[in-house]
Design an enzyme around this catalytic site. Structure first.
Site, short mmCIF file in Angstrom:
data_model
loop_
_atom_site.label_atom_id
_atom_site.label_comp_id
_atom_site.label_asym_id
_atom_site.label_seq_id
_atom_site.Cartn_x
_atom_site.Cartn_y
_atom_site.Cartn_z
N GLU A 48 0.29 -12.33 -1.49
CA GLU A 48 -0.79 -12.51 -1.94
C GLU A 48 -1.42 -13.84 -2.60
O GLU A 48 -0.49 -14.43 -3.43
CB GLU A 48 -1.31 -11.53 -2.72
CG GLU A 48 -1.34 -10.07 -2.15
CD GLU A 48 -1.83 -8.83 -2.85
OE1 GLU A 48 -2.51 -9.20 -3.89
OE2 GLU A 48 -2.02 -7.64 -2.31
N LYS A 108 5.10 -11.03 3.51
CA LYS A 108 3.67 -11.44 3.09
C LYS A 108 3.53 -11.55 1.77
O LYS A 108 4.23 -10.68 0.90
CB LYS A 108 2.89 -10.57 3.66
CG LYS A 108 1.22 -10.71 3.39
CD LYS A 108 0.38 -9.85 4.17
CE LYS A 108 0.29 -8.26 3.63
NZ LYS A 108 -0.20 -8.24 2.12
N GLU A 145 -9.04 -10.00 3.64
CA GLU A 145 -9.33 -8.60 3.31
C GLU A 145 -10.62 -8.60 2.43
O GLU A 145 -11.02 -9.25 1.48
CB GLU A 145 -8.30 -7.88 2.28
CG GLU A 145 -8.51 -6.66 1.94
CD GLU A 145 -7.36 -5.84 1.22
OE1 GLU A 145 -7.73 -4.64 0.88
OE2 GLU A 145 -6.27 -6.34 1.19
N ASP A 196 5.55 -6.60 2.64
CA ASP A 196 5.08 -7.26 1.33
C ASP A 196 5.97 -7.37 0.28
O ASP A 196 7.12 -6.64 0.27
CB ASP A 196 4.00 -6.31 0.85
CG ASP A 196 2.46 -6.55 1.47
OD1 ASP A 196 2.38 -7.63 1.88
OD2 ASP A 196 1.65 -5.38 1.46
N SER A 230 0.87 -1.10 0.11
CA SER A 230 0.04 0.08 0.04
C SER A 230 0.94 1.44 -0.02
O SER A 230 0.36 2.22 -0.25
CB SER A 230 -0.86 0.07 1.15
OG SER A 230 -0.18 -0.32 2.34
#
Length: 258
Positions: free
Chosen positions: A115, A113, A182, A83, A45
């Site tokens: 996804e 992390k 999320e 991330d 982000s």
């Protein structure tokens, strides 16, 4: 004594809620660490509120490493998770190993992390955790898939919810120490949390997750556009703008410096 991945799992068993926030620089990282946050996520982000990109996709690994190093210098207690940006881990297990290894070696962070929960990602996480690299999973709305999923709530149908549940179980079996959920329905967040032995960290996934994470700029009221599931605990956008206006006026009127 800094927070560990093993502590997070113990806290789930003890029903102690886990607090997570994002940070991208030394100053904010130091403040939220002093305030007692358990996990600091150097999230991709970073791309939007800090670097001004429209999505997370343009972010590079070098940009992420640069900011993660600054965060590390400000933190003494929280677990730092970084991330891996888009296309720094999806091409192959070797690419993921190289990217994750750089994060741990160059920044001093304790975990990465990734996804997604599809089969290729399960194999990647298995390899990373086997090599001693702690991995946090991330399912539901995955922003790196924005051109495929958009920013809509995920898991709203029975089939979609079951797929996210099965992905979560597979991530746990591959060795993930926690999973971010999320923008999914609260009842699905509850089901996944009850099913797993590792902690779930929710962002727009209801109140039943083992912990919650927010983007710190949303929490502080700095974001131009607030996500529907975020809460602003301050309005620093307004405070900062007014402070700069006051300063500008005093300089122009000869009142500062006195």
């Amino acid at each position: 004594m800094s927070v560990t991945t093993h502590q997070l799992i113990q806290w789930k068993q003890q029903r102690r809620s886990i607090v997570a926030l994002t940070a991208y620089d030394y100053a904010i990282a130091q403040l939220i660490d002093l305030a007692g946050v358990d996990i600091i996520l150097v999230g991709d982000s970073l791309a939007m509120p800090i670097l001004g990109y429209e999505t997370t996709l343009p972010l590079t690994l070098d940009e992420m490493l640069h900011h993660a190093k600054a965060v590390r210098r400000g933190v003494t207690e929280a677990l730092i998770v970084v991330d891996l940006p888009f296309l720094t881990y999806q091409e192959s297990v070797q690419q993921a190993m190289h990217s994750a290894g750089r994060v741990l070696k160059e920044t001093g962070a304790q975990a990465v992390k990734l996804e997604g929960g599809y089969p290729a990602m399960i194999a990647t996480i298995l390899q990373l955790t086997s090599a001693g690299i702690p991995v946090m999973g991330h399912v539901g709305l995955t922003p790196q898939s924005v051109h495929q999923l958009g920013y809509k709530k995920q898991g709203k149908t029975v089939e979609a919810g079951e797929r996210i549940l099965q992905e979560s179980i597979a991530l746990q079996e591959a060795g993930a120490f926690a999973i971010v959920l999320e923008h999914i329905p609260a009842d699905l967040g509850d089901r996944i949390t009850q099913k797993l032995t590792i902690p779930t960290i929710g962002i727009g996934a209801g109140p039943h997750c083992d912990g919650q994470v927010l983007v710190t700029s949303d929490l502080l009221g700095l974001s131009e556009k607030q996500p529907p599931f975020a809460k602003a605990y301050a309005n620093l956008r307004s405070t900062i703008t007014q402070a700069v206006k006051d300063y500008s006026l005093e300089v122009r009127e000869g009142k500062f410096p006195q």
